[in-house]
Design a protein around this motif. Structure first.
Motif, PDB file in Angstrom:
ATOM      1  N   LEU A 174     -21.823  36.740 -15.308  1.00 18.08           N
ATOM      2  CA  LEU A 174     -21.772  35.361 -15.775  1.00 18.08           C
ATOM      3  C   LEU A 174     -22.868  34.575 -15.067  1.00 18.08           C
TER       4      LEU A 174
ATOM      5  N   ILE B 150     -11.227  36.270 -13.606  1.00 20.69           N
ATOM      6  CA  ILE B 150     -12.607  36.689 -13.868  1.00 20.69           C
ATOM      7  C   ILE B 150     -12.724  38.208 -13.830  1.00 20.69           C
TER       8      ILE B 150
ATOM      9  N   VAL C 240     -21.087  36.905 -10.624  1.00 22.41           N
ATOM     10  CA  VAL C 240     -21.351  35.545 -11.095  1.00 22.41           C
ATOM     11  C   VAL C 240     -22.613  35.063 -10.384  1.00 22.41           C
TER      12      VAL C 240
END
Length: 201
Positions: free
Chosen positions: A71, A90, A98
């Motif tokens: 992400l 997540i 991330v």
């Protein structure tokens, strides 16, 4: 905890600033103490309408990003409350890393305890990676934890910093329990010594 060494995966762009933990996983899902099953509710209020139907405009609902493992987000990711359910959601969705210009401290540390690699890069680097992620599922990024690099689909390399202890834990799949188990020999030896020295305890 799963080890993290090298990841080659689809990156989903979510260039919003101040994405807080309530946006990541709303409060109504905090009743569980299980780390699994929360992925379907990740970004619930952005992914679904009031009737529970998918919002086709939300990035993770688009066909090219349903299998995203990375992400690319905006500044101050994971701010708000300290809920550990946020990294649980997540991870359960399938995201392993991330990338953002900055993270809230508690969320950042919780990521490492749950096998997620949070990567802080300068805004200009994140902007380049966001554009790369916007190419869709044909554009795959490579994250090499040992080398501490992120490589875009067109070969641009970005170096990132990480605490050596946190890096060691991710590379070896060690959460707090795993770290304790590494010392099991010393713990057993100590308990044996104590039992002999103070058998009345």
């Amino acid at each position: 905890m799963d080890k993290f060494d090298t990841l080659t995966g689809i990156a989903a762009p979510l260039p919003l600033v101040n994405i807080d933990t309530d946006m990541i996983i709303p409060k109504q899902y905090l009743k569980t103490i299980k780390r699994t099953g929360l992925g379907v509710s990740l970004f619930d209020e952005m992914r679904y309408d009031q009737d529970g139907n998918e919002n086709p405009d939300f990035v993770l609902n688009k066909p090219q990003y349903r299998d995203a493992e990375i992400l690319v987000a905006g500044d101050n990711f994971g701010c708000g409350s300290s809920r550990e359910h946020a990294p649980w959601a997540i991870k359960d969705f399938g995201i392993r890393a991330v990338i953002a210009p900055s993270f809230a401290d508690i969320f950042y540390n919780n990521c490492f305890k749950n096998g997620i690699l949070p990567i802080a890069l300068p805004q200009e680097s994140v902007d380049v990676l966001t554009k790369d992620a916007e190419k869709g599922s044909n554009a795959r990024m490579i994250i090499d934890l040992e080398a501490q690099t992120v490589t875009s689909s067109d070969g641009q390399v970005f170096e990132f910093e990480i605490d050596s202890f946190k890096k060691h834990c991710l590379l070896n799949g060690l959460d707090d329990i795993g770290l304790s188990l590494e010392k099991v020999g010393s713990i057993d030896s100590y308990e044996t010594q104590i039992a002999q020295a103070r058998p009345w305890v």
